[in-house]
Design an enzyme around this catalytic site. Structure first.
Site, PDB file in Angstrom:
ATOM      1  CB  SER A 149      -0.866  -0.007   1.274  1.00 21.76           C
ATOM      2  OG  SER A 149      -1.353   1.287   1.593  1.00 21.76           O
ATOM      3  CE1 TYR A 162      -3.683   0.483   4.098  1.00 19.42           C
ATOM      4  CE2 TYR A 162      -4.994  -1.462   4.597  1.00 19.42           C
ATOM      5  CZ  TYR A 162      -4.389  -0.629   3.677  1.00 19.42           C
ATOM      6  OH  TYR A 162      -4.485  -0.898   2.331  1.00 19.42           O
TER       7      TYR A 162
END
Ligand code: NAP
Ligand code: GCO
Length: 268
Positions: A149, A162
């Site tokens: 990501s 995250y």
């Protein structure tokens, strides 16, 4: 020197497992790998999800078999891998796609909520990779693609768990590449930028007056391509990293982000 052939981008005869691939990014990557010749399998943590995914693949004209398996449940993952090997064949390509996000200010996030994100987004890829690597070694090689990501590189408000997971996944990618490269296993990451999927739907909701969500406008201003990614943008990178064309690419995180990481952002 053998002449280059585009066949090196083909996946014919390969078995590809894409975790959590019932929609979104994983579904698109699975479809692209099938279209490149792979036999595709996917998993979801419940039967309803598997049926939802199976219906979507059928509608797309893609043959894919689904298995009920939670990527955080090691015995279940081991059993799924054995079942795939018995029913389809040894897994040549693993895409660790399954993931969640919780957008909560860190000081308001419970330890349990933090652990849940780490468990699915980081422990899951460890568990599934550990289960498939022995078969890859026996077969003479394989491909592991971890879906990282922007948050493998950058932080932002409310995504501490995250970002920690995806930062860890970047280093797990490099470590698998380091530890198993000698077995002709290549482990790389794909780092999508901001993509229009269910996971980011809350960030793109139109405002009451029909205007763009402030975060939507922010991402458009931060992206040289001036748009959100569409899952189709990931098809080529996924097939490349799954194919013999990338046999000497190892430990690399390929950012598919429209240029966000290279850009300071448009002057307001
Ligand atoms: P998504 O639509 O939420 O897809 C994730 C899938 O994983 C969902 O189908 C989800 O099930 C499934 N899943 C969740 N926990 C699982 C578990 N324990 N076992 C098995 N399956 C599980 O998200 P996406 O946007 O396609 O993202 C896919 C991957 O790309 C994720 O790793 C995400 O972090 C990453 N990513 C996304 C973006 C983006 O902008 N969208 C950008 C960079 C990276 P449910 O359908 O039941 O929720
Ligand atoms: C967020 C978004 C991002 C994207 C993606 C960016 O809340 O910032 O969900 O985390 O999902 O990971 O690469």
């Amino acid at each position: 020197m053998s002449p280059f052939s585009v066949d090196r981008f083909r996946l014919d005869g390969k078995v590809a497992l894409v975790t959590g691939a019932v929609h979104g990014i994983g579904f698109e990557m699975a479809c692209s790998m099938a279209q490149a010749g792979a036999k595709v399998v996917f998993n979801h943590f419940n039967q309803e999800g598997v049926e939802r995914g199976s219906a979507a693949y059928k509608e797309a004209g893609i043959e894919a078999r689904g298995y009920v398996c939670d990527v955080t449940d090691e015995p279940s993952v081991q059993a799924m891998v054995q079942q795939v090997e018995a029913e389809i064949g040894v897994i040549d390509i693993l895409v660790n796609n399954a993931g969640i996000i919780k957008r909560i200010p860190m000081t308001e996030m419970s330890a349990e909520e933090f652990r849940q994100v780490i468990d699915i987004d980081l422990n899951g890829p460890f568990i599934v990779s550990k289960a498939v690597i022995p078969g890859m070694i026996k077969k003479g090689g394989g491909k592991i693609i971890n879906i990282c990501s922007m948050m493998s590189e950058l932080g932002r408000e409310t995504v501490s768990a995250y970002a920690a997971a995806k930062g860890g996944l970047k280093m797990l990618t490099r470590n698998i590449a380091s530890e198993y490269g000698k077995y002709n296993i290549q482990c790389n990451g794909i780092g999508p930028g901001y993509f229009a999927t269910p996971q980011t739907a809350p960030l793109r909701e139109r405002q009451a007056d029909g205007s763009r969500h402030p975060f939507d406008s922010f991402i458009i201003a931060k992206t040289p391509a001036e748009r959100w990614g569409e899952t189709e943008d990931l098809a080529g990178p996924a097939v490349f990293l799954a194919s013999p064309a990338s046999d000497f690419v190892n430990g690399h995180i390929l950012y598919v982000d429209g240029g966000i990481l290279a850009y300071i952002g448009k002057q307001p």
